[in-house]
Design a protein around this motif. Structure first.
Motif, PDB file in Angstrom:
ATOM      1  N   GLY A 213       8.694  10.364  -1.966  1.00 24.75           N
ATOM      2  CA  GLY A 213       9.607  10.515  -0.844  1.00 24.75           C
ATOM      3  C   GLY A 213      10.220   9.195  -0.447  1.00 24.75           C
ATOM      4  N   TYR A 214      10.888   9.197   0.672  1.00 22.86           N
ATOM      5  CA  TYR A 214      11.640   8.031   1.133  1.00 22.86           C
ATOM      6  C   TYR A 214      10.696   6.882   1.456  1.00 22.86           C
ATOM      7  CZ  TYR A 214      14.841   5.275   3.983  1.00 22.86           C
ATOM      8  OH  TYR A 214      15.608   4.274   4.495  1.00 22.86           O
ATOM      9  N   ASP A 215      10.888   5.726   0.815  1.00 19.59           N
ATOM     10  CA  ASP A 215      10.064   4.549   1.033  1.00 19.59           C
ATOM     11  C   ASP A 215      10.970   3.397   1.420  1.00 19.59           C
ATOM     12  OD1 ASP A 215       8.519   2.063   0.443  1.00 19.59           O
ATOM     13  OD2 ASP A 215       6.992   3.512  -0.130  1.00 19.59           O
ATOM     14  N   PHE A 216      10.810   2.898   2.636  1.00 14.64           N
ATOM     15  CA  PHE A 216      11.738   1.910   3.186  1.00 14.64           C
ATOM     16  C   PHE A 216      11.184   0.495   3.156  1.00 14.64           C
ATOM     17  CE2 PHE A 216      14.106  -0.032   6.813  1.00 14.64           C
ATOM     18  CZ  PHE A 216      15.371   0.084   6.252  1.00 14.64           C
ATOM     19  N   GLY A 217       9.886   0.345   2.843  1.00 15.56           N
ATOM     20  CA  GLY A 217       9.280  -0.975   2.933  1.00 15.56           C
ATOM     21  C   GLY A 217       9.638  -1.878   1.771  1.00 15.56           C
ATOM     22  N   SER A 218       9.694  -3.210   2.026  1.00 16.91           N
ATOM     23  CA  SER A 218       9.942  -4.166   0.961  1.00 16.91           C
ATOM     24  C   SER A 218       8.718  -4.253   0.061  1.00 16.91           C
ATOM     25  CB  SER A 218      10.272  -5.542   1.561  1.00 16.91           C
ATOM     26  OG  SER A 218       9.334  -5.906   2.555  1.00 16.91           O
ATOM     27  N   CYS A 219       8.921  -4.627  -1.213  1.00 18.18           N
ATOM     28  CA  CYS A 219       7.820  -4.641  -2.168  1.00 18.18           C
ATOM     29  C   CYS A 219       7.962  -5.813  -3.125  1.00 18.18           C
ATOM     30  CB  CYS A 219       7.748  -3.327  -2.936  1.00 18.18           C
ATOM     31  SG  CYS A 219       9.290  -2.856  -3.759  1.00 18.18           S
ATOM     32  N   LEU A 220       6.823  -6.339  -3.590  1.00 16.01           N
ATOM     33  CA  LEU A 220       6.770  -7.474  -4.489  1.00 16.01           C
ATOM     34  C   LEU A 220       5.661  -7.235  -5.498  1.00 16.01           C
ATOM     35  CD1 LEU A 220       6.722 -10.164  -1.658  1.00 16.01           C
ATOM     36  CD2 LEU A 220       8.722  -9.648  -3.047  1.00 16.01           C
ATOM     37  N   LEU A 221       5.706  -7.922  -6.643  1.00 13.52           N
ATOM     38  CA  LEU A 221       4.597  -7.830  -7.583  1.00 13.52           C
ATOM     39  C   LEU A 221       4.457  -9.115  -8.369  1.00 13.52           C
ATOM     40  CD1 LEU A 221       5.393  -5.563 -10.671  1.00 13.52           C
ATOM     41  CD2 LEU A 221       7.134  -6.722  -9.347  1.00 13.52           C
TER      42      LEU A 221
ATOM     43  N   GLY B 288      -2.701 -12.897 -15.519  1.00 16.56           N
ATOM     44  CA  GLY B 288      -3.221 -12.494 -16.819  1.00 16.56           C
ATOM     45  C   GLY B 288      -2.817 -11.058 -17.114  1.00 16.56           C
ATOM     46  N   THR B 289      -3.799 -10.154 -17.029  1.00 15.57           N
ATOM     47  CA  THR B 289      -3.505  -8.732 -17.225  1.00 15.57           C
ATOM     48  C   THR B 289      -3.640  -7.933 -15.934  1.00 15.57           C
ATOM     49  OG1 THR B 289      -5.801  -8.302 -17.899  1.00 15.57           O
ATOM     50  CG2 THR B 289      -4.204  -8.783 -19.640  1.00 15.57           C
ATOM     51  N   ASP B 290      -4.072  -8.583 -14.850  1.00 13.83           N
ATOM     52  CA  ASP B 290      -4.189  -7.892 -13.562  1.00 13.83           C
ATOM     53  C   ASP B 290      -2.840  -7.889 -12.855  1.00 13.83           C
ATOM     54  OD1 ASP B 290      -6.921  -7.278 -13.725  1.00 13.83           O
ATOM     55  OD2 ASP B 290      -7.475  -9.282 -13.025  1.00 13.83           O
ATOM     56  N   LEU B 291      -2.437  -6.721 -12.396  1.00 18.01           N
ATOM     57  CA  LEU B 291      -1.139  -6.547 -11.748  1.00 18.01           C
ATOM     58  C   LEU B 291      -1.337  -6.301 -10.255  1.00 18.01           C
ATOM     59  CD1 LEU B 291       1.959  -6.144 -12.115  1.00 18.01           C
ATOM     60  CD2 LEU B 291       1.479  -3.700 -12.348  1.00 18.01           C
ATOM     61  N   TYR B 292      -0.700  -7.125  -9.434  1.00 18.94           N
ATOM     62  CA  TYR B 292      -0.787  -7.001  -7.987  1.00 18.94           C
ATOM     63  C   TYR B 292       0.574  -6.579  -7.428  1.00 18.94           C
ATOM     64  CZ  TYR B 292      -5.164  -9.613  -8.396  1.00 18.94           C
ATOM     65  OH  TYR B 292      -6.430 -10.023  -8.739  1.00 18.94           O
ATOM     66  N   ILE B 293       0.547  -5.633  -6.504  1.00 15.49           N
ATOM     67  CA  ILE B 293       1.748  -5.168  -5.816  1.00 15.49           C
ATOM     68  C   ILE B 293       1.514  -5.294  -4.317  1.00 15.49           C
ATOM     69  CG2 ILE B 293       3.283  -3.213  -5.372  1.00 15.49           C
ATOM     70  CD1 ILE B 293       2.441  -2.108  -8.120  1.00 15.49           C
ATOM     71  N   ALA B 294       2.456  -5.897  -3.626  1.00 14.38           N
ATOM     72  CA  ALA B 294       2.405  -5.968  -2.166  1.00 14.38           C
ATOM     73  C   ALA B 294       3.562  -5.158  -1.604  1.00 14.38           C
ATOM     74  CB  ALA B 294       2.490  -7.413  -1.689  1.00 14.38           C
ATOM     75  N   ARG B 295       3.267  -4.381  -0.581  1.00 12.33           N
ATOM     76  CA  ARG B 295       4.267  -3.468  -0.016  1.00 12.33           C
ATOM     77  C   ARG B 295       4.184  -3.488   1.507  1.00 12.33           C
ATOM     78  NH1 ARG B 295       3.078   2.112   1.203  1.00 12.33           N
ATOM     79  NH2 ARG B 295       4.967   3.295   1.657  1.00 12.33           N
ATOM     80  N   ALA B 296       5.345  -3.605   2.148  1.00 12.43           N
ATOM     81  CA  ALA B 296       5.420  -3.458   3.599  1.00 12.43           C
ATOM     82  C   ALA B 296       5.628  -1.980   3.897  1.00 12.43           C
ATOM     83  CB  ALA B 296       6.557  -4.292   4.164  1.00 12.43           C
ATOM     84  N   ASP B 297       4.627  -1.330   4.469  1.00  4.42           N
ATOM     85  CA  ASP B 297       4.645   0.109   4.685  1.00  4.42           C
ATOM     86  C   ASP B 297       5.518   0.458   5.880  1.00  4.42           C
ATOM     87  OD1 ASP B 297       2.702   0.292   2.647  1.00  4.42           O
ATOM     88  OD2 ASP B 297       1.132  -0.126   4.099  1.00  4.42           O
ATOM     89  N   SER B 298       6.750   0.869   5.580  1.00  4.31           N
ATOM     90  CA  SER B 298       7.701   1.221   6.644  1.00  4.31           C
ATOM     91  C   SER B 298       7.762   0.146   7.714  1.00  4.31           C
ATOM     92  CB  SER B 298       7.336   2.579   7.247  1.00  4.31           C
ATOM     93  OG  SER B 298       7.392   3.581   6.253  1.00  4.31           O
ATOM     94  N   HIS B 299       7.526  -1.104   7.284  1.00  2.00           N
ATOM     95  CA  HIS B 299       7.622  -2.287   8.140  1.00  2.00           C
ATOM     96  C   HIS B 299       6.461  -2.426   9.131  1.00  2.00           C
ATOM     97  CE1 HIS B 299      11.380  -2.917   6.338  1.00  2.00           C
ATOM     98  NE2 HIS B 299      12.092  -2.094   7.069  1.00  2.00           N
ATOM     99  N   ASN B 300       5.435  -1.575   9.088  1.00  2.00           N
ATOM    100  CA  ASN B 300       4.361  -1.650  10.076  1.00  2.00           C
ATOM    101  C   ASN B 300       3.162  -2.464   9.613  1.00  2.00           C
ATOM    102  OD1 ASN B 300       5.630  -0.031  12.060  1.00  2.00           O
ATOM    103  ND2 ASN B 300       5.157   1.787  10.836  1.00  2.00           N
ATOM    104  N   SER B 301       2.891  -2.497   8.319  1.00  2.79           N
ATOM    105  CA  SER B 301       1.730  -3.207   7.802  1.00  2.79           C
ATOM    106  C   SER B 301       1.976  -3.583   6.348  1.00  2.79           C
ATOM    107  CB  SER B 301       0.472  -2.332   7.912  1.00  2.79           C
ATOM    108  OG  SER B 301       0.621  -1.155   7.135  1.00  2.79           O
ATOM    109  N   VAL B 302       1.076  -4.390   5.792  1.00  4.54           N
ATOM    110  CA  VAL B 302       1.164  -4.825   4.407  1.00  4.54           C
ATOM    111  C   VAL B 302       0.011  -4.198   3.629  1.00  4.54           C
ATOM    112  CG1 VAL B 302       1.115  -6.786   2.823  1.00  4.54           C
ATOM    113  CG2 VAL B 302       2.241  -7.002   5.047  1.00  4.54           C
ATOM    114  N   THR B 303       0.308  -3.534   2.534  1.00  3.37           N
ATOM    115  CA  THR B 303      -0.702  -2.965   1.647  1.00  3.37           C
ATOM    116  C   THR B 303      -0.597  -3.646   0.293  1.00  3.37           C
ATOM    117  OG1 THR B 303      -0.642  -0.812   2.747  1.00  3.37           O
ATOM    118  CG2 THR B 303      -1.555  -0.869   0.528  1.00  3.37           C
TER     119      THR B 303
END
Length: 311
Positions: free
Chosen positions: A216-224, A228-243
């Motif tokens: 569905g609609y996802d408005f938060g900014s995201c980075l990755l 090595g082989t581990d992949l990290y993703i950071a996401r601002a959840d609808s601008h309220n928090s960071v996951t």
């Protein structure tokens, strides 16, 4: 103790040598427009829109100019809007959009200050190259948001070889606000892209859909970023928090409400993960370390950037 005796045997000298291990650590540099903070403390050194370390040298962009350790090394055109900057082996790479033509670009600044521009799309419509990564083999991978003449939006993955050859791949199924997007490469050479839109938060591997993290609609900014082989993703959840996700699974969340945007994601050699962002409601910036608040800065800017100096 070192003992030395003359060849004639006339004298003997001794001296003591003490060996101490050099101190090791990290310093976190955060740039908020022209202001630079080191471990959260304001510095007299000027900052810039983007900052990066390469072999201990500090690079940054300020207005239309690029600097190395405070010395201007190049100047780019006034029409170019820069969206990302990377440095590898003394070579500066940056990308964005020509605001006059709507054409996306990747540019390279050689060590002598010469700038080489690669216009990567000359189609009808508008394209902005928003994020890039320089792979160990010298290839530059970038992700762009493209809007055609009908207003439809898609994401494209681009490859720029060291010889200057450009190729592209459409990330199928992307649409809507595909502007907040990121790209990285792992130690095997796999290229990962993250996009967010009306279709949710999506992860692509080598141009193919790998995982749908949200629907569905996802408005938060995201980075990755890859370690090595581990992949990290950071996401601002609808601008309220960071996951933050590691290899597709949530490892922590941080937030106190507000209107949060995230702008940078960095990882140190010891595995510490740093997330940089700002809160529009509180008019401040912040840096997280491994999910905990490291420090706040009493100002904010959309081109908020962090770089880790290891010594």
């Amino acid at each position: 103790t070192i003992t030395a005796t003359s060849e004639e045997g006339g004298f003997t000298a001794e001296c003591k040598v003490t060996v101490t291990e050099a101190e090791h650590g990290t310093k976190v540099y955060t740039s908020v427009a022209a202001s630079l903070y080191i471990d959260g403390v304001a510095s007299s050194t000027k900052g810039g829109d983007y900052i990066a370390f390469d072999k201990g040298d500090l690079y940054y962009k300020y207005v239309y100019d690029f600097y190395e350790n405070g010395k201007k090394i190049a100047s780019q055109g006034t029409r170019y809007e820069v969206m990302d900057m990377k440095v590898k082996d003394g070579i500066v790479y940056y990308c964005g959009q020509d605001s006059g033509t709507g054409i996306g670009y990747i540019s390279v600044i050689s060590e002598d200050g010469t700038i080489t521009d690669s216009k990567i799309v000359e189609n009808v419509g508008s394209l902005s190259v928003n994020s890039m990564v320089v792979a160990p083999d010298g290839n530059v991978y970038a992700i762009a948001a493209y809007t055609d003449s009908f207003g439809d939006k898609k994401n494209y993955q681009f490859t720029l070889t060291p010889e200057g050859k450009v190729s592209s791949k459409c990330l199928e199924g992307t649409s809507g606000f595909d502007i907040d997007c990121g790209i990285t490469v792992d130690s095997y050479g796999n290229v990962y892209c993250i996009t967010r839109s009306y279709n949710g938060l999506r992860l692509f591997k080598n141009g193919l859909l790998e995982q749908e993290l949200t629907s569905g609609y996802d408005f938060g900014s995201c980075l990755l970023i890859c370690d090595g082989t581990d992949l990290y993703i950071a996401r601002a959840d609808s601008h309220n928090s960071v996951t933050v996700y590691k290899n597709g699974s949530i490892i922590y969340s941080y937030g106190e409400g507000g209107n949060i945007h995230i702008t940078d994601l960095d990882i140190a050699s010891n595995g510490d993960l740093y997330v940089t962002g700002y809160d529009l409601n509180a008019d401040k910036s912040f840096v997280l370390k491994n999910g905990n608040l490291l420090y706040t800065i009493p100002e904010r800017h959309r081109n908020l950037s962090t770089a880790i100096l290891e010594y």
